[in-house]
Enzyme design. Structure first.
Site, PDB file in Angstrom:
ATOM      1  N   LYS A   1      34.803  51.173  42.188  1.00 11.03           N
ATOM      2  CA  LYS A   1      33.939  51.590  43.295  1.00 11.03           C
ATOM      3  C   LYS A   1      33.267  52.941  43.045  1.00 11.03           C
ATOM      4  CE  LYS A   1      35.445  48.170  45.910  1.00 11.03           C
ATOM      5  NZ  LYS A   1      34.784  46.919  45.825  1.00 11.03           N
ATOM      6  N   CYS A   2      33.223  53.371  41.827  1.00  8.67           N
ATOM      7  CA  CYS A   2      32.623  54.658  41.461  1.00  8.67           C
ATOM      8  C   CYS A   2      31.111  54.491  41.310  1.00  8.67           C
ATOM      9  CB  CYS A   2      33.231  55.124  40.135  1.00  8.67           C
ATOM     10  SG  CYS A   2      32.465  56.568  39.410  1.00  8.67           S
TER      11      CYS A   2
END
Length: 111
Positions: free
Chosen positions: A43-44
């Protein structure tokens, strides 16, 4: 004087880690290879470019003794919220990762 040793020096090959399914993997099995040990998160903001580049690197150099060891981590803004197996599934299905994805780790040591 001036330095402290909180962790005894060890070779990477002296560690045993767990793969995404919880099985022990002795890193001595990677002796003789060039290793890129990398923290990953699904989720970066850099997930797409990082996983794409990791897959390209692995494809280009895997037959020349290069191996990527990916360790998911949820410590940085909770960017890897699922399980270790979720992280592996994400990397393999979305980015065609053929390198090992290990169990989630904490990267900043003991609290």
């Amino acid at each position: 004087m001036g330095s402290s040793s909180s962790v005894p020096e060890k070779s990477t090959h002296e560690f045993t880690v767990k793969n995404s399914k919880g099985n022990d993997i002795n890193l001595s099995s990677y002796k003789g290879k060039v290793l890129l040990v990398v923290n990953v998160a699904s989720k970066c903001g850099f997930t797409n470019s990082n996983y794409t580049q990791l897959t390209e690197l692995h494809s280009k150099y895997k037959d020349k003794g290069f191996e990527i060891l990916a360790f998911p981590c949820n410590q940085f803004l909770y960017q890897e919220p699922g399980t270790s197996q979720d992280a592996e599934q994400f990397a393999c299905s979305r980015f065609k990762a053929e390198y090992p994805i290990f169990q989630k780790v904490k990267v900043n040591g003991p609290a």
